[in-house]
Scaffold this motif. Structure first.
Motif, short mmCIF file in Angstrom:
data_model
loop_
_atom_site.label_atom_id
_atom_site.label_comp_id
_atom_site.label_asym_id
_atom_site.label_seq_id
_atom_site.Cartn_x
_atom_site.Cartn_y
_atom_site.Cartn_z
N ASP A 74 -8.56 -6.14 -11.62
CA ASP A 74 -7.19 -5.85 -11.21
C ASP A 74 -6.50 -7.16 -10.86
OD1 ASP A 74 -4.83 -4.99 -10.14
OD2 ASP A 74 -5.72 -3.93 -8.44
N ASN A 75 -5.49 -7.55 -11.65
CA ASN A 75 -4.78 -8.81 -11.43
C ASN A 75 -3.51 -8.66 -10.61
OD1 ASN A 75 -5.80 -9.15 -14.70
ND2 ASN A 75 -6.54 -10.57 -13.15
N GLY A 76 -3.16 -7.43 -10.23
CA GLY A 76 -1.99 -7.23 -9.39
C GLY A 76 -0.68 -7.30 -10.15
N PHE A 83 5.69 2.14 -1.47
CA PHE A 83 5.18 0.79 -1.71
C PHE A 83 6.24 -0.08 -2.39
CE2 PHE A 83 3.29 -1.96 -5.02
CZ PHE A 83 2.72 -2.92 -4.21
N GLN A 84 6.87 0.45 -3.44
CA GLN A 84 7.89 -0.31 -4.15
C GLN A 84 9.07 -0.64 -3.23
OE1 GLN A 84 7.29 -1.51 -6.99
NE2 GLN A 84 6.36 -0.08 -8.43
N THR A 85 9.42 0.30 -2.36
CA THR A 85 10.52 0.09 -1.42
C THR A 85 10.19 -1.01 -0.42
OG1 THR A 85 11.22 2.40 -1.63
CG2 THR A 85 11.99 1.20 0.31
N LEU A 99 8.74 -16.87 7.52
CA LEU A 99 8.10 -17.35 6.30
C LEU A 99 6.68 -16.78 6.31
CD1 LEU A 99 8.38 -19.09 3.76
CD2 LEU A 99 7.43 -20.99 5.06
N LEU A 100 6.40 -15.90 5.35
CA LEU A 100 5.19 -15.08 5.43
C LEU A 100 4.36 -15.16 4.16
CD1 LEU A 100 6.98 -11.90 6.81
CD2 LEU A 100 5.69 -13.55 8.17
N ARG A 101 3.06 -15.15 4.35
CA ARG A 101 2.15 -14.88 3.23
C ARG A 101 1.99 -13.37 3.16
NH1 ARG A 101 -2.36 -17.66 0.86
NH2 ARG A 101 -2.12 -19.30 2.41
N ARG A 102 2.35 -12.80 2.02
CA ARG A 102 2.30 -11.35 1.85
C ARG A 102 1.18 -10.99 0.88
NH1 ARG A 102 7.45 -8.38 -0.78
NH2 ARG A 102 6.77 -9.66 -2.54
N TYR A 103 0.31 -10.11 1.33
CA TYR A 103 -0.82 -9.67 0.51
C TYR A 103 -0.80 -8.15 0.42
CZ TYR A 103 -5.54 -7.99 -0.37
OH TYR A 103 -6.61 -7.29 -0.86
N TRP A 104 -1.10 -7.60 -0.76
CA TRP A 104 -1.13 -6.15 -0.92
C TRP A 104 -2.33 -5.74 -1.76
CZ3 TRP A 104 -1.08 -3.33 -5.46
CH2 TRP A 104 -0.83 -4.06 -6.63
N ARG A 105 -2.74 -4.50 -1.60
CA ARG A 105 -3.75 -3.91 -2.47
C ARG A 105 -3.60 -2.40 -2.45
NH1 ARG A 105 -7.24 -5.14 2.02
NH2 ARG A 105 -8.13 -3.25 2.94
N ARG A 106 -4.15 -1.77 -3.47
CA ARG A 106 -4.16 -0.31 -3.57
C ARG A 106 -5.60 0.16 -3.44
NH1 ARG A 106 -5.09 3.86 -7.04
NH2 ARG A 106 -3.63 5.62 -7.00
N GLU A 107 -5.84 1.09 -2.51
CA GLU A 107 -7.17 1.63 -2.32
C GLU A 107 -7.46 2.71 -3.36
OE1 GLU A 107 -8.93 0.04 -0.45
OE2 GLU A 107 -8.09 -0.38 1.51
N ASP A 164 -8.15 5.75 -2.96
CA ASP A 164 -7.56 7.05 -2.66
C ASP A 164 -6.04 7.05 -2.78
OD1 ASP A 164 -6.82 5.54 -0.50
OD2 ASP A 164 -7.61 6.90 1.03
N GLY A 165 -5.46 5.96 -3.30
CA GLY A 165 -4.01 5.89 -3.47
C GLY A 165 -3.27 5.28 -2.30
N THR A 166 -3.99 4.91 -1.25
CA THR A 166 -3.37 4.27 -0.09
C THR A 166 -3.02 2.81 -0.41
OG1 THR A 166 -4.62 5.65 1.45
CG2 THR A 166 -3.69 3.61 2.33
N TYR A 167 -1.85 2.36 0.05
CA TYR A 167 -1.44 0.98 -0.14
C TYR A 167 -1.56 0.22 1.18
CZ TYR A 167 0.44 2.09 -4.73
OH TYR A 167 0.57 2.48 -6.05
N VAL A 168 -2.02 -1.01 1.10
CA VAL A 168 -2.13 -1.88 2.27
C VAL A 168 -1.27 -3.12 2.01
CG1 VAL A 168 -3.67 -3.29 3.69
CG2 VAL A 168 -4.46 -1.09 2.78
N ILE A 169 -0.38 -3.44 2.94
CA ILE A 169 0.44 -4.65 2.85
C ILE A 169 0.24 -5.43 4.15
CG2 ILE A 169 2.73 -5.62 2.50
CD1 ILE A 169 3.58 -2.99 1.24
N LEU A 170 -0.19 -6.68 4.04
CA LEU A 170 -0.44 -7.53 5.20
C LEU A 170 0.47 -8.75 5.16
CD1 LEU A 170 -4.35 -7.47 5.33
CD2 LEU A 170 -2.77 -6.14 6.73
N TYR A 171 0.96 -9.15 6.34
CA TYR A 171 1.81 -10.32 6.47
C TYR A 171 1.21 -11.28 7.49
CZ TYR A 171 5.54 -7.58 4.22
OH TYR A 171 6.29 -6.82 3.35
N HIS A 172 1.40 -12.58 7.25
CA HIS A 172 0.96 -13.58 8.21
C HIS A 172 1.86 -14.81 8.05
CE1 HIS A 172 -2.10 -15.17 11.00
NE2 HIS A 172 -1.81 -16.33 10.47
#
Length: 253
Positions: free
Chosen positions: A16-18, A162-164, A214-222, A224-232
């Motif tokens: 998965d390349n995102g 997620f798109q929003t 100014l954030l590093r944004r990371y996302w992934r899809r689990e 089960d269809g759950t989305y995770v978005i992390l900021y730092h």
């Protein structure tokens, strides 16, 4: 409608390349490659993360069956799929992308974690049907920044939400009253980028300067269809602090 088909055997893997922007359109990319020859790979894209996940799952199931034999071929129509390139890059380039399909998330029992087990989170308020919670660990001391969590129910599919949340365009201000404008400073990979957000000052006490992030944004899809978005919060040479803004800091784990 014409289509293409191929035999998927047990040596085929999926990465998965995102997300990737191609001609100003966002695609969700994944790569098929031969585990015995990493130079033998094919990159494909889908218009949504849900569609990409379905195809990744189909390829994984076909590969697990072994092959070649009837039933192990996967077909896709030319109109729905676009092969962006048949790459001959080295193995080191392939490893730049994280293969989330190889690392399933360990999930706790939902009933136990949500209902029975005690929670370290304490509710301290509710606004606009959003519950606000604070996490204070046993070693928490005055002066430490506590973790804050907001919990709410949104009427929509997980993909649409997620798109929003990922959008940095003008439509974001329709629901994010703090948001003034934003941009992507650097695209690191399909799951990670550096984003800059400028906020309005209306929600701050009178006389305080505007904030930006100014954030590093990371996302992934689990699975089960759950989305995770992390900021730092990060520092980046292409986006230095501006005089009219105070650079805020955000921590997440």
């Amino acid at each position: 409608e014409s289509g293409r088909s191929a035999i998927i055997d047990s040596s085929i893997r999926v990465t998965d390349n995102g997300r990737e922007s191609i001609h100003r359109k966002v695609f969700f990319i994944f790569t098929l490659y031969n585990s015995s020859n990493h130079n033998d790979q094919l990159k494909l894209g889908a218009s949504s993360p849900e569609e990409a996940a379905r195809w990744i799952h189909s390829f994984q199931e076909a590969a697990l069956k072994g092959g070649p034999r009837p039933g192990n071929d996967v077909a896709c129509s030319k109109s729905r799929w676009q092969s962006f390139r048949l790459s001959s890059s080295s193995e080191s380039n392939h490893n730049d992308s994280i293969d989330w399909t190889l690392y399933p998330t360990t999930k706790m029992d939902r009933v136990t974690s949500d209902v029975v087990a005690p929670s370290p989170w304490t509710i301290f308020g509710c606004q606009n049907a959003i519950w606000l919670c604070v996490l204070r660990l046993s070693n928490w001391q005055w002066g430490d920044h506590p973790a804050i969590m907001a919990v709410g129910v949104v009427d929509g599919t997980s993909e649409a939400i997620f798109q929003t949340l990922m959008s940095l365009g003008p439509s974001r201000s329709e629901w994010d009253f703090c948001f003034y404008k934003g941009s992507v400073v650097e695209h690191l990979d399909g799951h990670t980028d550096i984003v800059h957000k400028q906020l309005y000052s209306d929600w701050l006490p009178w006389g305080m300067k505007r904030r930006d992030l100014l954030l590093r944004r990371y996302w992934r899809r689990e699975d089960d269809g759950t989305y995770v978005i992390l900021y730092h919060s990060v520092v980046h040479k292409k986006c230095s602090p501006q005089k009219s803004y105070v650079r805020a800091s955000l921590k997440s784990n």
